[in-house]
Design a protein around this motif. Structure first.
Motif, PDB file in Angstrom:
ATOM      1  N   ALA A 248       0.808  -1.217   0.000  1.00 54.73           N
ATOM      2  CA  ALA A 248       0.000   0.000   0.000  1.00 54.73           C
ATOM      3  C   ALA A 248       0.844   1.270   0.000  1.00 54.73           C
ATOM      4  O   ALA A 248       0.408   2.308  -0.506  1.00 54.73           O
ATOM      5  CB  ALA A 248      -0.931   0.004   1.217  1.00 54.73           C
ATOM      6  N   ASP A 249       2.068   1.203   0.536  1.00 52.94           N
ATOM      7  CA  ASP A 249       2.853   2.438   0.693  1.00 52.94           C
ATOM      8  C   ASP A 249       3.282   3.043  -0.638  1.00 52.94           C
ATOM      9  O   ASP A 249       3.453   4.258  -0.755  1.00 52.94           O
ATOM     10  CB  ASP A 249       4.072   2.205   1.603  1.00 52.94           C
ATOM     11  N   SER A 250       3.421   2.210  -1.676  1.00 54.62           N
ATOM     12  CA  SER A 250       3.879   2.732  -2.970  1.00 54.62           C
ATOM     13  C   SER A 250       2.805   2.698  -4.055  1.00 54.62           C
ATOM     14  O   SER A 250       2.987   3.244  -5.136  1.00 54.62           O
ATOM     15  CB  SER A 250       5.094   1.929  -3.450  1.00 54.62           C
ATOM     16  N   PHE A 251       1.685   2.076  -3.758  1.00 51.63           N
ATOM     17  CA  PHE A 251       0.680   1.832  -4.793  1.00 51.63           C
ATOM     18  C   PHE A 251       0.111   3.125  -5.385  1.00 51.63           C
ATOM     19  O   PHE A 251      -0.071   3.240  -6.593  1.00 51.63           O
ATOM     20  CB  PHE A 251      -0.461   0.984  -4.208  1.00 51.63           C
ATOM     21  N   PHE A 252      -0.152   4.098  -4.535  1.00 48.09           N
ATOM     22  CA  PHE A 252      -0.782   5.334  -5.014  1.00 48.09           C
ATOM     23  C   PHE A 252       0.251   6.333  -5.532  1.00 48.09           C
ATOM     24  O   PHE A 252       0.043   6.977  -6.557  1.00 48.09           O
ATOM     25  CB  PHE A 252      -1.634   5.951  -3.911  1.00 48.09           C
ATOM     26  N   GLY A 253       1.389   6.426  -4.840  1.00 51.77           N
ATOM     27  CA  GLY A 253       2.433   7.355  -5.276  1.00 51.77           C
ATOM     28  C   GLY A 253       2.987   7.013  -6.637  1.00 51.77           C
ATOM     29  O   GLY A 253       3.361   7.899  -7.414  1.00 51.77           O
ATOM     30  N   SER A 254       3.010   5.722  -6.958  1.00 52.27           N
ATOM     31  CA  SER A 254       3.508   5.269  -8.259  1.00 52.27           C
ATOM     32  C   SER A 254       2.445   5.382  -9.351  1.00 52.27           C
ATOM     33  O   SER A 254       2.715   5.087 -10.512  1.00 52.27           O
ATOM     34  CB  SER A 254       3.951   3.807  -8.164  1.00 52.27           C
ATOM     35  N   GLU A 255       1.228   5.792  -8.946  1.00 53.42           N
ATOM     36  CA  GLU A 255       0.079   5.906  -9.863  1.00 53.42           C
ATOM     37  C   GLU A 255      -0.335   4.564 -10.457  1.00 53.42           C
ATOM     38  O   GLU A 255      -0.980   4.501 -11.499  1.00 53.42           O
ATOM     39  CB  GLU A 255       0.342   6.936 -10.974  1.00 53.42           C
ATOM     40  N   ASN A 256      -0.001   3.498  -9.757  1.00 51.98           N
ATOM     41  CA  ASN A 256      -0.395   2.167 -10.219  1.00 51.98           C
ATOM     42  C   ASN A 256      -1.920   2.023 -10.232  1.00 51.98           C
ATOM     43  O   ASN A 256      -2.475   1.252 -11.016  1.00 51.98           O
ATOM     44  CB  ASN A 256       0.239   1.090  -9.329  1.00 51.98           C
ATOM     45  N   TYR A 257      -2.585   2.778  -9.370  1.00 49.34           N
ATOM     46  CA  TYR A 257      -4.050   2.696  -9.300  1.00 49.34           C
ATOM     47  C   TYR A 257      -4.709   3.030 -10.642  1.00 49.34           C
ATOM     48  O   TYR A 257      -5.835   2.598 -10.924  1.00 49.34           O
ATOM     49  CB  TYR A 257      -4.592   3.623  -8.203  1.00 49.34           C
ATOM     50  N   LYS A 258      -4.017   3.786 -11.491  1.00 47.52           N
ATOM     51  CA  LYS A 258      -4.581   4.160 -12.785  1.00 47.52           C
ATOM     52  C   LYS A 258      -4.687   2.979 -13.752  1.00 47.52           C
ATOM     53  O   LYS A 258      -5.333   3.080 -14.794  1.00 47.52           O
ATOM     54  CB  LYS A 258      -3.748   5.285 -13.416  1.00 47.52           C
ATOM     55  N   ASN A 259      -4.042   1.866 -13.382  1.00 51.27           N
ATOM     56  CA  ASN A 259      -4.101   0.673 -14.230  1.00 51.27           C
ATOM     57  C   ASN A 259      -5.302  -0.210 -13.905  1.00 51.27           C
ATOM     58  O   ASN A 259      -5.482  -1.266 -14.521  1.00 51.27           O
ATOM     59  CB  ASN A 259      -2.819  -0.158 -14.065  1.00 51.27           C
ATOM     60  N   PHE A 260      -6.115   0.209 -12.935  1.00 49.10           N
ATOM     61  CA  PHE A 260      -7.219  -0.632 -12.472  1.00 49.10           C
ATOM     62  C   PHE A 260      -8.536   0.145 -12.475  1.00 49.10           C
ATOM     63  O   PHE A 260      -8.563   1.364 -12.369  1.00 49.10           O
ATOM     64  CB  PHE A 260      -6.926  -1.146 -11.055  1.00 49.10           C
ATOM     65  N   ASP A 261      -9.640  -0.602 -12.556  1.00 50.70           N
ATOM     66  CA  ASP A 261     -10.977   0.003 -12.500  1.00 50.70           C
ATOM     67  C   ASP A 261     -11.416   0.228 -11.067  1.00 50.70           C
ATOM     68  O   ASP A 261     -12.261   1.101 -10.804  1.00 50.70           O
ATOM     69  CB  ASP A 261     -11.990  -0.911 -13.200  1.00 50.70           C
ATOM     70  N   GLY A 262     -10.876  -0.558 -10.147  1.00 48.03           N
ATOM     71  CA  GLY A 262     -11.221  -0.411  -8.741  1.00 48.03           C
ATOM     72  C   GLY A 262     -10.111  -0.960  -7.858  1.00 48.03           C
ATOM     73  O   GLY A 262      -9.289  -1.769  -8.311  1.00 48.03           O
ATOM     74  N   VAL A 263     -10.091  -0.502  -6.621  1.00 50.24           N
ATOM     75  CA  VAL A 263      -9.072  -0.926  -5.654  1.00 50.24           C
ATOM     76  C   VAL A 263      -9.779  -1.344  -4.376  1.00 50.24           C
ATOM     77  O   VAL A 263     -10.746  -0.704  -3.940  1.00 50.24           O
ATOM     78  CB  VAL A 263      -8.102   0.235  -5.330  1.00 50.24           C
ATOM     79  N   LEU A 264      -9.293  -2.421  -3.747  1.00 54.92           N
ATOM     80  CA  LEU A 264      -9.793  -2.826  -2.430  1.00 54.92           C
ATOM     81  C   LEU A 264      -8.691  -2.616  -1.403  1.00 54.92           C
ATOM     82  O   LEU A 264      -7.598  -3.175  -1.535  1.00 54.92           O
ATOM     83  CB  LEU A 264     -10.208  -4.302  -2.435  1.00 54.92           C
ATOM     84  N   ALA A 265      -8.984  -1.768  -0.416  1.00 55.70           N
ATOM     85  CA  ALA A 265      -8.053  -1.551   0.694  1.00 55.70           C
ATOM     86  C   ALA A 265      -8.483  -2.425   1.870  1.00 55.70           C
ATOM     87  O   ALA A 265      -9.665  -2.729   2.032  1.00 55.70           O
ATOM     88  CB  ALA A 265      -8.058  -0.075   1.098  1.00 55.70           C
ATOM     89  N   MET A 266      -7.524  -2.799   2.689  1.00 58.75           N
ATOM     90  CA  MET A 266      -7.826  -3.707   3.795  1.00 58.75           C
ATOM     91  C   MET A 266      -8.557  -3.024   4.951  1.00 58.75           C
ATOM     92  O   MET A 266      -9.351  -3.656   5.635  1.00 58.75           O
ATOM     93  CB  MET A 266      -6.527  -4.343   4.323  1.00 58.75           C
ATOM     94  N   TYR A 267      -8.279  -1.747   5.163  1.00 55.47           N
ATOM     95  CA  TYR A 267      -8.934  -1.056   6.283  1.00 55.47           C
ATOM     96  C   TYR A 267      -9.128   0.417   5.952  1.00 55.47           C
ATOM     97  O   TYR A 267      -8.596   0.926   4.964  1.00 55.47           O
ATOM     98  CB  TYR A 267      -8.153  -1.247   7.585  1.00 55.47           C
ATOM     99  N   HIS A 268      -9.909   1.071   6.777  1.00 58.86           N
ATOM    100  CA  HIS A 268     -10.415   2.425   6.541  1.00 58.86           C
ATOM    101  C   HIS A 268      -9.333   3.418   6.112  1.00 58.86           C
ATOM    102  O   HIS A 268      -9.358   3.968   5.008  1.00 58.86           O
ATOM    103  CB  HIS A 268     -11.106   2.911   7.821  1.00 58.86           C
ATOM    104  N   ASP A 269      -8.352   3.653   6.962  1.00 62.47           N
ATOM    105  CA  ASP A 269      -7.374   4.696   6.656  1.00 62.47           C
ATOM    106  C   ASP A 269      -6.391   4.287   5.564  1.00 62.47           C
ATOM    107  O   ASP A 269      -5.817   5.156   4.907  1.00 62.47           O
ATOM    108  CB  ASP A 269      -6.608   5.102   7.920  1.00 62.47           C
ATOM    109  N   GLN A 270      -6.199   2.999   5.360  1.00 56.85           N
ATOM    110  CA  GLN A 270      -5.318   2.556   4.262  1.00 56.85           C
ATOM    111  C   GLN A 270      -5.891   3.013   2.921  1.00 56.85           C
ATOM    112  O   GLN A 270      -5.159   3.365   2.009  1.00 56.85           O
ATOM    113  CB  GLN A 270      -5.187   1.035   4.271  1.00 56.85           C
TER     114      GLN A 270
END
Length: 347
Positions: A248-270
């Motif tokens: 989780a620590d690098s997933f958003f900063g690397s903009e990897n989230y843009k490669n997916f339609d949705g993301v599931l985080a394990m807990y609220h603040d994550q």
């Protein structure tokens, strides 16, 4: 679906001493909003008139005693109480929590009966709203108890949709709550909502790890290797494009989230910490998985702004637009799948 149908948007006031009433009124101060929907605000003309007077917000509205009397071209206030309610703007009180629930309960009942098409909820205070009738961590859990379906909290913009495996629970309980059954259930809800509510034919979903660096091969915890990875393999074997776990620590900063339609985080603040960093003031909270559409802004009661006429309406306005679009997309999906079934039977 009739594309010319004006969607009935039910709106709950949230905490009366917060910014809820302000952002509602200022959203519909733009008369163009009334071209898209018929707003029905669950509260009382007395209370909202008092709020307007204290905040110098001049927005005309139409008071009604019955939903059927709502006028499409006006801001409708459905009177559900006659009391003189004491407003103490900027201060959470027992009274403001009590009437926040009255508004939410009435709007939810109307949604359940089909008297409104969608619900948009203004922010509540999760402490002062607690009572015998509302013993829930938040809106999501309350609505799940009242409506059919199983809920998934999704924070969303056009580019980013983050669902939560676990919601409003203490960090100390998260690892126990992350089970194969829960991961599968939440992944399936996200998959279904991406198809029926967002029109993604073959959704691609990323799942974040629970531990730092996904456990580093067991050095920092075994849950990622022993629970999460095997469960994702099972989901993949069902033909779903679900990948992970990702650190989780690098997933958003690397903009990897843009490669997916949705993301599931394990807990609220994550999930919510990076989401609000990237999108605060523009995001929308969507309760997926239920039979009805509910959205809300991505912020809280903001007592520090209450009564100052300074609240930003962007997120609430987007919540209204999103509720309308989701409703239309879901109705379109129902029509398409219904027609598909009819065609199949004829063959």
């Amino acid at each position: 679906m009739d594309k010319n149908k004006k969607i009935k948007v039910g709106i709950s006031l949230g905490d009366l001493n917060g910014i809820g009433i302000e952002i509602i009124l200022k959203t519909f101060q733009d008369k163009r909003m009334l071209d898209f929907c018929t707003p029905i605000i669950f509260g009382a003309t007395k209370t909202i008139s008092q709020y307007k007077k204290q905040t110098n917000i001049n927005v005309p509205f139409n008071g009604v005693m019955d939903i059927e009397k709502a006028v499409p071209s006006k801001i409708n206030i459905l009177n559900i109480w006659k009391d003189e309610v004491a407003l103490e703007l900027g201060k959470p009180t027992e009274v403001s929590g009590q009437y926040a629930f009255k508004s939410l309960e009435a709007a939810t009942n109307a949604l359940e009966k089909g008297e409104i098409d969608v619900i948009v909820t203004a922010p509540i205070n999760k402490d002062n709203i607690q009572s015998e009738d509302f013993a829930f961590p938040g809106h999501t859990e309350y609505l799940e108890s009242k409506l059919e379906g199983e809920s998934l909290m999704i924070l969303m913009t056009n580019e980013l949709k983050i669902g939560l495996i676990t919601g409003h629970i203490p960090i100390s309980e998260v690892s126990k709550a992350v089970t194969p059954e829960v991961i599968k259930k939440k992944a399936n809800i996200l998959y279904k909502t991406l198809v029926q509510d967002f029109g993604v034919s073959k959704p691609k979903i990323a799942v974040l790890g629970l531990n730092p660096h996904c456990g580093d091969n067991g050095v920092i915890g075994n849950e990622d290797d022993e629970i999460i990875r095997p469960t994702l393999v099972e989901i993949q074997n069902e033909g779903k494009l679900v990948y992970g776990p990702y650190a989780a620590d690098s997933f958003f900063g690397s903009e990897n989230y843009k490669n997916f339609d949705g993301v599931l985080a394990m807990y609220h603040d994550q999930g919510l910490a990076p989401f609000k960093t990237l999108s605060f003031g523009e995001g929308v909270n969507f309760t997926a998985g239920l039979e009805k559409i509910r959205t809300s802004p991505d912020h809280g009661t903001a007592y520090e702004l209450a009564g100052k006429n300074k609240a930003n309406i962007s997120s609430f306005k987007e919540a209204v637009f999103t509720a309308i679009k989701l409703y239309q997309k879901r109705e379109e999906y129902k029509t398409l799948t219904k027609n598909t079934l009819k065609t199949s039977k004829r063959r």
